[in-house]
Enzyme design. Structure first.
Site, PDB file in Angstrom:
ATOM      1  CB  THR A  97      -6.713   4.135  -5.061  1.00 39.84           C
ATOM      2  OG1 THR A  97      -7.447   3.630  -3.956  1.00 39.84           O
ATOM      3  CG2 THR A  97      -6.355   3.030  -6.034  1.00 39.84           C
ATOM      4  N   GLY A  98      -4.799   3.215  -2.915  1.00 45.16           N
ATOM      5  CA  GLY A  98      -3.888   2.279  -2.289  1.00 45.16           C
ATOM      6  C   GLY A  98      -4.008   0.867  -2.816  1.00 45.16           C
ATOM      7  CG  ASP A  99      -6.359  -3.016  -3.103  1.00 44.51           C
ATOM      8  OD1 ASP A  99      -5.919  -3.609  -4.111  1.00 44.51           O
ATOM      9  OD2 ASP A  99      -6.667  -3.605  -2.064  1.00 44.51           O
ATOM     10  CG  ASP A 100      -6.316  -4.188  -7.702  1.00 37.37           C
ATOM     11  OD1 ASP A 100      -5.071  -4.094  -7.714  1.00 37.37           O
ATOM     12  OD2 ASP A 100      -6.909  -5.253  -7.499  1.00 37.37           O
ATOM     13  CG  ASN A 113      -9.550  -4.934   0.734  1.00 39.33           C
ATOM     14  OD1 ASN A 113      -9.135  -5.584  -0.220  1.00 39.33           O
ATOM     15  ND2 ASN A 113      -9.524  -5.379   1.963  1.00 39.33           N
TER      16      ASN A 113
END
Length: 200
Positions: A56-59, A35
């Site tokens: 980033t790790g999410d969208d 998130n």
């Protein structure tokens, strides 16, 4: 020219705003974050995102407009957005609409973007209960590489799970019960793509 790092959740989240410019901005978040979206434009209009870099790790670049009944009641769409000359490294999606899009998204233009190593390149997601209409989305001159999942993905049975399964992870059984079309049914229409490239 600013850099944001290591956000534990959504990093940039303009909400109910107009006339937004995000230019020459960098977001760097851990690849394993949950998130930690780089940019979430929610119920915003007249926005320009230009020459940014998101890792980033999410969208990465995400358009939203509220969730379920609350989003429909608010009824403020995300509209008149230009996204250009932007690079995305990692993340669950390079350019994403949803899953919270109950107020609608329309009149969006995406051009000259590069997505490297994102799980999905162009990602559209929603689920029964959201409602809302996504329409008049124009995407041109997008270059993707090292995408482990789908380059282009429409998922209207979104269940908030990672888009690329881990080794040994089983597929979920979807509830495909036929239901009548009503205000809770999401609608995606008039989405145009031109000159989209994906290289492994």
């Amino acid at each position: 020219g600013v850099t944001f790092k290591n956000s534990p959740a959504w990093t940039l989240h303009p909400l109910l705003s107009k006339h937004i410019t995000i230019k020459n901005v960098q977001v760097i978040n851990p690849w394993f974050g949950q998130n930690n979206d780089a940019l979430d434009l929610e119920s915003c209009s007249y926005a320009l995102i230009d020459n940014c870099t998101f890792d980033t790790g999410d969208d990465a670049i995400t358009l939203k407009s509220g969730r379920d009944e609350e989003g429909r009641k608010r009824g403020v769409s995300t509209a008149h957005v230009i996204i250009k000359n932007t690079k995305v490294h990692h993340g669950h999606g390079g350019f994403v609409i949803g899953s919270e899009m109950s107020g609608g998204v329309h009149d969006v233009f995406v051009k000259d973007c590069v997505f490297s190593g994102t799980d999905i390149g162009l990602r559209f997601k929603s689920t029964r209960g959201r409602g809302g209409t996504v329409k008049d989305i124009y995407i041109k001159d997008v270059f993707m590489n090292d995408i482990p999942g789908n380059a282009i993905d429409f998922n209207l049975f979104y269940a908030a799970k990672d888009p690329v399964k881990m080794a040994g992870e089983a597929d979920d059984v979807l509830d495909l019960e036929m239901k009548p079309v009503d205000e809770t049914t999401p609608l995606f229409t008039n989405i145009y793509m031109d000159n989209i490239h994906c290289y492994s």
